[in-house]
Design a protein around this motif. Sequence first.
Motif, short mmCIF file in Angstrom:
data_model
loop_
_atom_site.label_atom_id
_atom_site.label_comp_id
_atom_site.label_asym_id
_atom_site.label_seq_id
_atom_site.Cartn_x
_atom_site.Cartn_y
_atom_site.Cartn_z
N TYR A 33 1.24 -1.33 -0.19
CA TYR A 33 0.39 0.09 0.09
C TYR A 33 0.76 0.77 -0.04
O TYR A 33 1.64 1.24 0.72
CB TYR A 33 -0.93 0.39 1.24
CG TYR A 33 -1.72 1.19 1.78
CD1 TYR A 33 -2.65 1.59 0.53
CD2 TYR A 33 -1.80 2.26 2.30
CE1 TYR A 33 -3.92 2.39 0.11
CE2 TYR A 33 -2.26 3.13 2.27
CZ TYR A 33 -3.96 3.35 1.49
OH TYR A 33 -4.13 4.27 1.45
N TYR A 38 -2.12 6.65 -3.49
CA TYR A 38 -3.91 6.21 -2.59
C TYR A 38 -4.50 7.66 -2.15
O TYR A 38 -5.64 7.87 -2.19
CB TYR A 38 -4.24 5.26 -3.27
CG TYR A 38 -3.43 4.32 -3.31
CD1 TYR A 38 -4.20 4.12 -4.52
CD2 TYR A 38 -2.93 3.07 -2.79
CE1 TYR A 38 -4.04 2.72 -5.63
CE2 TYR A 38 -2.65 2.30 -3.76
CZ TYR A 38 -2.88 2.41 -4.91
OH TYR A 38 -2.73 0.65 -5.68
N THR A 42 -8.40 10.17 -2.66
CA THR A 42 -9.32 9.65 -1.88
C THR A 42 -10.07 10.22 -1.07
O THR A 42 -10.53 10.41 -1.08
CB THR A 42 -9.05 8.36 -0.89
OG1 THR A 42 -7.89 7.28 -1.64
CG2 THR A 42 -9.80 8.25 -0.20
N ILE A 45 -12.02 12.77 -3.41
CA ILE A 45 -13.44 12.14 -3.86
C ILE A 45 -14.30 11.71 -2.71
O ILE A 45 -15.81 12.37 -2.79
CB ILE A 45 -13.39 10.61 -3.57
CG1 ILE A 45 -12.71 10.38 -5.51
CG2 ILE A 45 -14.45 9.56 -3.95
CD1 ILE A 45 -12.13 9.18 -5.62
N ILE A 46 -13.18 11.83 -1.66
CA ILE A 46 -14.33 12.14 -0.31
C ILE A 46 -14.94 13.24 -0.40
O ILE A 46 -16.27 13.20 0.38
CB ILE A 46 -13.98 11.18 0.65
CG1 ILE A 46 -13.75 9.48 0.89
CG2 ILE A 46 -14.62 11.90 2.35
CD1 ILE A 46 -12.96 9.17 1.96
#
Length: 179
Positions: A33, A38, A42, A45-46
């Motif tokens: 990860y 990422y 993320t 988007i949130i």
Amino acid sequence: MKKHSLILPLLLIFGGCLWLFDAMGALEWIKDYDLNKYFWPTVLIIVGLIILFNRLGNKNERKSENLEVVEPGEECNVLMSGRSMTFARGQLFKGIRINCTMGGVKIDLREADIQDGAIISANCMMGGVEIYLPDNINIEIRSNCMVGGIDSERHKNIPTPRATIILEGKCLMGGIELK
């Protein structure tokens, strides 16, 4: 405090903690990860979903929030705020000049005595203007809009209007709504 107003700060705190733990090496057990790869997509988007759902869900509640009620006048200037004017029963309305930048203006003319040919000059940039009119008022629109518009279907072609108002509207990423 509203529940939805806590979501963004809590998300930012959680994301910051994850990033900090990753920088300190505390998340070594997650080998595949890549947090930097990422994390930001993320978060975007949130945050976008939160803003979208807040605007869709609380549309009717926010219309009258945070509006400063002021005495009616001949000019209304708003910069990153809100203002509300209500004309009293029988008060003569000859016209008004509205300059709205990144804010909102609400003007209620339903009880006013509207002079025929009154001019509303509204310049709206990244904001919105709501004008409440009596049902028997006709509106003549002279507009210049770019990425915005004027909604006035209700006040067009009235057979026997009490008066006609001229709306000179200029919108840039904003809108004027006649109700």
